[in-house]
Design a protein around this motif. Structure first.
Motif, PDB file in Angstrom:
ATOM      1  N   LEU A   1      -5.632  -0.980   5.838  1.00  0.00           N
ATOM      2  CA  LEU A   1      -5.227  -1.829   4.744  1.00  0.00           C
ATOM      3  C   LEU A   1      -4.439  -2.914   5.178  1.00  0.00           C
ATOM      4  CD1 LEU A   1      -4.507   1.011   2.140  1.00  0.00           C
ATOM      5  CD2 LEU A   1      -6.420  -0.375   2.234  1.00  0.00           C
ATOM      6  N   LEU A   2      -3.677  -3.056   6.190  1.00  0.00           N
ATOM      7  CA  LEU A   2      -2.762  -4.165   6.617  1.00  0.00           C
ATOM      8  C   LEU A   2      -3.694  -5.032   7.615  1.00  0.00           C
ATOM      9  CD1 LEU A   2       0.608  -2.300   7.664  1.00  0.00           C
ATOM     10  CD2 LEU A   2       0.282  -3.600   5.649  1.00  0.00           C
TER      11      LEU A   2
ATOM     12  N   VAL B   1       7.277   3.246   7.002  1.00  0.00           N
ATOM     13  CA  VAL B   1       7.195   1.745   6.650  1.00  0.00           C
ATOM     14  C   VAL B   1       6.265   1.136   7.732  1.00  0.00           C
ATOM     15  CG1 VAL B   1       8.009  -0.516   5.841  1.00  0.00           C
ATOM     16  CG2 VAL B   1       9.105   1.560   5.141  1.00  0.00           C
ATOM     17  N   LEU B   2       5.150   0.760   7.556  1.00  0.00           N
ATOM     18  CA  LEU B   2       4.160  -0.061   8.622  1.00  0.00           C
ATOM     19  C   LEU B   2       4.217  -1.628   7.843  1.00  0.00           C
ATOM     20  CD1 LEU B   2       3.643   2.947   9.001  1.00  0.00           C
ATOM     21  CD2 LEU B   2       1.209   2.025   9.802  1.00  0.00           C
TER      22      LEU B   2
ATOM     23  N   ALA C   1       0.876  -1.063   0.106  1.00  0.00           N
ATOM     24  CA  ALA C   1       0.073   0.167  -0.008  1.00  0.00           C
ATOM     25  C   ALA C   1       1.064   1.118   0.115  1.00  0.00           C
ATOM     26  CB  ALA C   1      -0.935  -0.197   1.169  1.00  0.00           C
ATOM     27  N   LEU C   2       0.650   2.344  -0.661  1.00  0.00           N
ATOM     28  CA  LEU C   2       1.274   3.627  -0.524  1.00  0.00           C
ATOM     29  C   LEU C   2       0.069   4.598  -0.149  1.00  0.00           C
ATOM     30  CD1 LEU C   2       3.572   5.746  -1.308  1.00  0.00           C
ATOM     31  CD2 LEU C   2       2.722   5.790  -3.625  1.00  0.00           C
ATOM     32  N   VAL C   3       0.061   5.174   0.947  1.00  0.00           N
ATOM     33  CA  VAL C   3      -0.840   6.188   1.289  1.00  0.00           C
ATOM     34  C   VAL C   3      -0.053   7.414   1.303  1.00  0.00           C
ATOM     35  CG1 VAL C   3      -2.619   6.712   2.942  1.00  0.00           C
ATOM     36  CG2 VAL C   3      -1.802   4.301   2.475  1.00  0.00           C
TER      37      VAL C   3
ATOM     38  N   ARG D   1       0.413  -6.296   2.093  1.00  0.00           N
ATOM     39  CA  ARG D   1       1.388  -6.970   3.094  1.00  0.00           C
ATOM     40  C   ARG D   1       2.228  -6.027   3.768  1.00  0.00           C
ATOM     41  NH1 ARG D   1       2.639 -12.155   1.381  1.00  0.00           N
ATOM     42  NH2 ARG D   1       0.516 -12.998   0.409  1.00  0.00           N
ATOM     43  N   TYR D   2       2.414  -4.735   3.177  1.00  0.00           N
ATOM     44  CA  TYR D   2       3.136  -3.922   3.918  1.00  0.00           C
ATOM     45  C   TYR D   2       2.716  -2.589   3.534  1.00  0.00           C
ATOM     46  CZ  TYR D   2       6.410  -3.886  -0.040  1.00  0.00           C
ATOM     47  OH  TYR D   2       7.095  -3.779  -1.171  1.00  0.00           O
ATOM     48  N   ALA D   3       3.265  -1.151   4.038  1.00  0.00           N
ATOM     49  CA  ALA D   3       2.675  -0.166   3.642  1.00  0.00           C
ATOM     50  C   ALA D   3       3.663   0.949   3.750  1.00  0.00           C
ATOM     51  CB  ALA D   3       1.485   0.478   4.460  1.00  0.00           C
TER      52      ALA D   3
END
Length: 437
Positions: free
Chosen positions: A194-195, A257-258, A102-104, A201-203
């Protein structure tokens, strides 16, 4: 295995440092990045004489390393911070197949010139022409737009999501947020959602702002929101000080990074910067610019409750602390409502005292400070609050306060009635301090 959402990577470019360690060292030392605004003529303005500016050497390095033809300065800043965060999280070691990601992200108007009048004028003229032609009927609007080439000023020409997808080597779910100064925390909350729902899988979360133009200064000036301080520029942003006259806007960027703790452990990362405990979000239509005590109290209580915690579990508050007359006292009153008598002994930090206000980027940048507060066991000072306002009555310090910190409550609020608060926990295995060499 824990399903905690953890922060495993961080990056910043700010007026007080172009990387996380320099930024943190400046906070502890009380080094200000607020300087006199000399890039434009401000003689006709009643305020806006100071700004939080990225140092020239950092600016040149960022442009050299991350600039590209047609890439805006805001996108360049985000690329610089994302690279820091990816390296910090060791994501280069992750197989490309371990997606999607994901890119927020949040940033200001992406037009070719930034926040200048011509961008908005062209946009409004285009909307007026469309309304005169087809009105508000959705089907007619769609037919009108089909095949129509929109002016540059009305289009988002940024290739940022595609560039990040190429950098990660995996499919990316892009989400762009517009939530004014609460945008940074809202981006973190959306990434965590989203996670938790398994969409990614990661954001990667990023935010940037760079909008110091005469037009923007005049806009904030008309709202009486900007500092009118005429003394030492480093003192211009003074959250919770009785002499405060308004905020100082800055240029800055941050990235995180989450991922779930399980995902991080599966790739060998067992130490993190922070655990995202819970958050409270709200939109209030009562007033466009004036914050309300009730709404700030609401989002803080929600963040604490969603984390399964109680007010007494909060060890320190990383305040929104804009240095405006109304915001600081309103936030302080909400703190007194939530924490009661504990407020007198609850350490409060305010990063904007040194950096100025970075709109949506401030939520991400100040989350970095919140994470370091827990991992390092130090609450940063508020060095410009030398005459604390009795109307606020919150506990700030002129020097760093060393103490164990298990949890931080981070606040961000914005024009348009946007409110956000987030509860962060200290990880069981916190990331150790960086050791050069």
């Amino acid at each position: 295995m824990s399903d905690d959402i953890v922060i495993t990577g961080m990056g910043v470019v700010t007026p007080v440092g172009g990387d996380v360690e320099t930024f943190w060292a400046s906070n502890l030392a009380g080094r200000s990045g607020v300087v006199r605004e000399e890039r434009m003529d401000t003689t006709g303005l009643p305020c806006g004489w100071t700004a939080g500016l990225i140092p020239p050497d950092v600016r040149e390095q960022v442009a050299a390393d991350h600039g590209a033809p047609g890439r805006s300065w805001g996108d360049t800043l985000m690329h610089a911070t994302v690279e820091q965060a990816l390296a910090d999280a060791r994501l280069d070691e992750l197989p490309a197949a371990d997606g999607p990601a994901a890119l927020v992200y949040a940033r200001v108007w992406p037009g070719p010139t930034g926040s200048f009048p011509q961008d908005y004028v062209t946009h409004m003229e285009d909307l007026a022409e469309r309304y005169d032609t087809v009105g508000n009927d959705p089907a007619a609007v769609l037919r009108h737009l089909r095949g129509k080439r929109l002016p540059l000023e009305t289009r988002d020409l940024s290739a940022y999501p595609r560039e990040i997808a190429e950098r990660l080597g995996t499919a990316v779910l892009p989400v762009r947020l517009e939530a004014t100064c609460s945008g940074g925390l809202r981006a973190i909350a959306e990434a965590a959602r989203l996670l938790r729902t398994g969409r990614a899988r990661y954001a990667v979360v990023s935010a940037a702002v760079s909008r110091n133009t005469p037009y923007v200064l005049s806009q904030y000036g008309q709202l009486m929101a900007l500092s009118r301080w005429k003394g030492d520029p480093a003192q211009a942003s003074m959250p919770f000080d009785r002499r405060r006259t308004g905020m100082v806007i800055n240029e800055s960027a941050g990235a995180l990074v989450l991922e779930t703790a399980e995902h991080a452990a599966r790739r060998g990362v067992t130490r993190s910067h922070a655990v995202v405990g819970g958050w409270g979000l709200a939109v209030d239509t009562a007033h466009m610019t004036a914050p309300r005590v009730e709404m700030i109290e609401r989002v803080m209580r929600t963040a604490i409750e969603e984390a399964g915690a109680r007010p007494e579990d909060v060890d320190t508050v990383n305040a929104h602390g804009t240095s405006t007359r109304l915001n600081d006292v309103t936030e302080a009153r909400a703190l007194h409502r939530v924490f009661g008598e504990r407020t007198a002994d609850l350490p409060v930090s305010a990063v904007k005292s040194l950096t100025g206000h970075g709109s949506a980027a401030s939520g991400v940048v100040e989350t970095v400070a919140s994470a370091l507060t827990m991992c390092r066991g130090v609450v940063p000072p508020v060095p410009t609050c030398t005459e604390p306002d009795p109307a606020c009555a919150v506990r700030t310090s002129l020097t760093p306060v060393e103490r164990p910190v298990r949890a931080v409550l981070k606040n961000s609020f914005g024009f348009g009635g946007q409110y956000a608060s987030m509860f962060f926990r200290r990880p069981a295995a916190p990331r150790p301090a960086h050791r050069p060499g």
